[in-house]
Write a protein that holds these residues in place. Structure first.
Motif, mmCIF file in Angstrom:
data_model
loop_
_atom_site.group_PDB
_atom_site.id
_atom_site.type_symbol
_atom_site.label_atom_id
_atom_site.label_comp_id
_atom_site.label_asym_id
_atom_site.label_seq_id
_atom_site.Cartn_x
_atom_site.Cartn_y
_atom_site.Cartn_z
ATOM 1 N N UNK A 32 9.955 -10.069 8.738
ATOM 2 C CA UNK A 32 9.516 -10.326 9.394
ATOM 3 C C UNK A 32 9.782 -8.985 10.507
ATOM 4 N N UNK A 33 10.774 -8.080 10.109
ATOM 5 C CA UNK A 33 11.278 -7.000 10.715
ATOM 6 C C UNK A 33 9.809 -5.824 10.553
ATOM 7 N N UNK A 34 8.697 -5.801 9.006
ATOM 8 C CA UNK A 34 8.628 -4.452 8.979
ATOM 9 C C UNK A 34 7.188 -5.047 8.465
ATOM 10 N N UNK A 35 6.965 -6.134 9.007
ATOM 11 C CA UNK A 35 5.748 -7.210 9.025
ATOM 12 C C UNK A 35 4.683 -7.643 10.208
ATOM 13 N N UNK A 36 3.957 -7.308 11.401
ATOM 14 C CA UNK A 36 3.151 -8.944 12.652
ATOM 15 C C UNK A 36 2.834 -10.393 11.219
ATOM 16 N N UNK A 37 2.990 -9.952 9.756
ATOM 17 C CA UNK A 37 2.545 -11.289 9.643
ATOM 18 C C UNK A 37 3.599 -11.448 8.296
ATOM 19 N N UNK A 111 6.826 15.880 18.028
ATOM 20 C CA UNK A 111 6.403 15.697 17.221
ATOM 21 C C UNK A 111 6.970 14.374 16.862
ATOM 22 N N UNK A 112 7.274 14.019 15.404
ATOM 23 C CA UNK A 112 8.650 13.800 14.860
ATOM 24 C C UNK A 112 8.034 12.428 13.934
ATOM 25 N N UNK A 113 9.030 12.370 13.348
ATOM 26 C CA UNK A 113 8.524 10.617 12.316
ATOM 27 C C UNK A 113 7.861 9.585 13.188
ATOM 28 N N UNK A 114 8.843 9.232 14.154
ATOM 29 C CA UNK A 114 8.491 8.230 14.640
ATOM 30 C C UNK A 114 7.209 8.270 15.598
ATOM 31 N N UNK A 115 7.029 8.777 16.575
ATOM 32 C CA UNK A 115 5.693 9.158 16.948
ATOM 33 C C UNK A 115 4.595 9.286 16.226
ATOM 34 N N UNK A 116 4.533 10.246 15.371
ATOM 35 C CA UNK A 116 3.622 10.414 14.141
ATOM 36 C C UNK A 116 3.350 10.001 13.852
ATOM 37 N N UNK A 117 3.719 8.423 12.788
ATOM 38 C CA UNK A 117 3.827 7.797 11.702
ATOM 39 C C UNK A 117 2.892 6.189 12.745
ATOM 40 N N UNK A 118 3.832 6.247 13.686
ATOM 41 C CA UNK A 118 2.914 5.196 14.891
ATOM 42 C C UNK A 118 1.490 5.286 15.601
ATOM 43 N N UNK A 119 1.289 6.655 15.394
ATOM 44 C CA UNK A 119 -0.089 7.180 15.952
ATOM 45 C C UNK A 119 -0.878 6.867 14.440
ATOM 46 N N UNK A 481 1.163 -3.988 1.865
ATOM 47 C CA UNK A 481 0.902 -5.305 2.315
ATOM 48 C C UNK A 481 1.728 -5.517 3.599
ATOM 49 N N UNK A 482 2.197 -4.241 4.004
ATOM 50 C CA UNK A 482 2.933 -5.134 5.794
ATOM 51 C C UNK A 482 2.062 -4.510 6.887
ATOM 52 N N UNK A 483 1.784 -5.793 7.186
ATOM 53 C CA UNK A 483 0.848 -5.129 8.726
ATOM 54 C C UNK A 483 1.455 -4.421 9.018
ATOM 55 N N UNK A 484 1.387 -3.307 9.733
ATOM 56 C CA UNK A 484 2.286 -2.278 10.534
ATOM 57 C C UNK A 484 0.978 -2.630 11.897
ATOM 58 N N UNK A 485 0.544 -2.560 12.153
ATOM 59 C CA UNK A 485 -0.224 -2.145 13.235
ATOM 60 C C UNK A 485 -1.528 -3.373 13.294
ATOM 61 N N UNK A 486 -1.607 -3.679 14.284
ATOM 62 C CA UNK A 486 -2.149 -4.947 14.921
ATOM 63 C C UNK A 486 -2.432 -4.723 16.930
ATOM 64 N N UNK A 487 -3.930 -4.655 16.936
ATOM 65 C CA UNK A 487 -4.636 -4.264 18.051
ATOM 66 C C UNK A 487 -3.572 -3.890 19.677
ATOM 67 N N UNK A 488 -2.638 -2.795 19.322
ATOM 68 C CA UNK A 488 -2.298 -1.882 20.286
ATOM 69 C C UNK A 488 -0.415 -2.263 19.409
ATOM 70 N N UNK A 489 -0.491 -3.272 18.893
ATOM 71 C CA UNK A 489 1.279 -3.623 18.757
ATOM 72 C C UNK A 489 1.330 -3.346 17.206
ATOM 73 N N UNK A 490 2.883 -2.095 17.247
ATOM 74 C CA UNK A 490 3.626 -2.009 15.972
ATOM 75 C C UNK A 490 4.335 -2.935 15.431
ATOM 76 N N UNK A 491 4.426 -3.052 13.954
ATOM 77 C CA UNK A 491 5.611 -3.888 13.374
ATOM 78 C C UNK A 491 6.705 -2.941 13.890
ATOM 79 N N UNK A 492 7.773 -4.245 14.493
ATOM 80 C CA UNK A 492 9.262 -4.024 14.987
ATOM 81 C C UNK A 492 9.733 -3.244 14.415
ATOM 82 N N UNK A 493 10.459 -2.978 12.799
ATOM 83 C CA UNK A 493 10.942 -2.274 12.547
ATOM 84 C C UNK A 493 9.879 -0.925 11.627
ATOM 85 N N UNK A 494 10.212 0.476 11.458
ATOM 86 C CA UNK A 494 9.334 1.261 10.600
ATOM 87 C C UNK A 494 9.930 1.318 9.129
#
Length: 502
Positions: A32-37, A111-119, A481-494
């Motif tokens: 539940x932390x890794x995926x929005x699904x 940049x950095x890993x968090x922002x770069x991989x979110x992008x 299989x983890x839904x990591x991005x959905x319509x402007x939102x990211x999963x809670x945990x990278x």
């Protein structure tokens, strides 16, 4: 002592695996932390699923992070309650960007890993291969690779692999290169001109020849920035003379196409070793971010026809922009090699559509706004690099419509062939047994890339794409299989995974 040196590569590999295993397993987050699904086992349904066999209307079954079945619409039973139906939206293999600078550790303010991989996730990219320079220290040894891995673990939203650096310091030391490759880098990268980074000096053909010989044992690629500085007198004259440094044409004079041609001519003196029976048979040379679509490209085409192990990429900014449209002082467009004229851009598209250019990459090379000299506008002094990571899918699609680009071609350029280059057999295609890495997007949806659009790169003000109207909106991104991005939102945990070659 000889035994110690022979055991060193094996010990370094074991140490890297232990570090990665310990850090990843010490406190695994829940699904539940890794995926929005919330599902581990579910189906993705769409009328446009891009597979190696063509575009189908049907459904993809995902279980435990992998694709376990693919069915066409007529065979769909429709009994699963865990179904995500995307209707007319396109479901395509996640993009694999083999050329990105995330600048972590050491220059995370760039940049950095968090922002770069979110992008990346917001742009439909499910795998990044991080370049060995622009971070500090550069990744040129097992010790510096360890720092890179430690910086990535638990801080990445997509999967991330690593290229190692081929530099004069390690090029003639087969033991050091063996250790770096055994520790997990997916291949090596070198520069044939000054990189702009002090701990990543340039190489020549002799260094590259030795690097290819070592890489042949592992069947991994050597990526090369192919420019050689010529006519230093002209360069000095331009930089110190009366040419306006705010004019893009001034910068263009300092990096002519002949630089690329000279580098590729020199590279082809060593790629003959990659032919069947050659000293480096099994090695592979990959020319990064080709800009010159004339003599340089012709040389590569001829080398391929002779059986040399060579491929080439270009980038969306060379396909989207031309020198004539770059305004005075707009240093967002500065990169190396430079964006050339409109005629050259047309030739790049022609080569890509005809298969002479093998794949695409972002060459995402950000920095802090101060180094871009946005207020000063001095092209000769500003940092070179296009900040683009989140936008490469809609940019390629939008500018490619004029040339008849298809969804299948996008999957080849951005997924299938990059996966092959990086040795990722379980990625790059929607196929049974592969990782469930997918992007869901609407090719017809238009949007303005302005201040109201959610942008996740750390310094969006330096991107050359701001202000553009694009087609192709990413709705969702799945990584294993983890839904990591959905319509402007990211999963809670990278929960992306570092990728190490084995």
């Amino acid at each position: 002592m000889d035994l110690q040196w022979r055991l060193l590569p094996l010990l370094m590999l074991l140490a890297s695996v232990f570090i990665l295993f310990f850090i990843q397993d010490s406190s695994k987050p829940s699904r539940k932390d890794c995926s929005l699904l919330p599902y581990n086992h579910f189906w993705i349904k769409s009328k446009r699923i891009v597979t190696p066999q063509g575009i189908i209307s049907g459904a993809v079954e995902v279980n435990g992070g992998n694709i376990v079945s693919i069915v066409k619409e007529e065979d769909w039973k429709g009994k699963s309650k865990e179904l995500v139906d995307y209707g007319e939206a396109v479901v395509m293999p996640g993009l694999i960007d083999v050329h990105a600078h995330l600048d972590d550790p050491g220059r995370a303010e760039w940049e950095g890993f968090p922002s770069g991989t979110k992008a990346a996730a917001a742009g439909g990219i499910t795998t990044l291969i991080d370049m060995p320079l622009n971070s500090f220290p550069s990744t040129v040894s097992t010790e510096t690779l360890k720092l890179k891995i430690e910086a990535a673990v638990k801080r990445i939203y997509v999967d991330v692999g690593f290229w190692g650096g081929l530099v004069p310091e390690n090029a003639f030391n087969a033991t050091a290169l063996d250790a770096l490759l055994l520790a997990g880098v997916l291949g090596l990268k070198s520069f044939m001109c000054p990189s702009g980074i002090n701990d990543f000096p340039m190489t020549n053909a002799s260094h590259i020849k030795e690097g290819l010989a070592v890489l042949a044992k592992y069947r991994r690629p050597l990526l090369v920035h192919a420019e050689i500085q010529e006519n230093s007198e002209l360069l000095s004259e331009v930089e110190n003379g009366g040419d306006d440094p705010r004019s893009y044409s001034t910068y263009l004079k300092t990096r002519p196409p002949s630089w690329e041609e000279a580098a590729i001519r020199e590279l082809l003196t060593v790629t003959e070793d990659t032919r069947v029976g050659g000293r480096a048979e099994g090695a592979h040379l990959h020319v990064v971010h080709l800009s010159d679509a004339s003599s340089s490209l012709q040389l590569i085409k001829e080398a391929k026809s002779r059986g040399d192990g060579i491929t080439v990429e270009t980038c969306p900014h060379y396909l989207a922009f031309s020198a004539e449209e770059i305004q005075d002082g707009d240093t967002c467009f500065k990169c190396a090699p430079p964006i050339r004229d409109a005629s050259n851009k047309e030739k790049l598209w022609e080569a890509l559509m005809e298969g002479h250019i093998d794949l695409l990459s972002s060459d995402h090379s950000p920095t802090v706004p101060d180094l871009k000299l946005l207020n000063d506008g001095n092209f000769l002094r500003a940092w070179g690099g296009i900040s683009s990571l989140q936008f490469v899918l809609p940019v390629t699609w939008s500018y490619g419509q004029k040339y008849g680009v298809t969804l299948e071609q996008l999957a080849q350029w951005w997924s299938e062939r990059p996966a092959k280059l990086a040795g990722q057999d379980s990625k790059g295609a929607i196929a049974i047994g592969n990782h469930a890495d997918m992007v869901v997007w609407e090719p017809e949806a238009e949007f303005d890339l302005n201040d109201n659009y959610p942008v996740f790169i750390k310094n969006p003000s330096i991107s050359a794409y701001l202000g553009k109207r694009l087609s192709g909106k990413v709705l969702a991104t799945f990584v294993r299989g983890n839904l990591v991005f959905k319509e402007g939102n990211h999963a809670p945990t990278p929960c992306g995974a570092p990728i190490l070659a084995t």
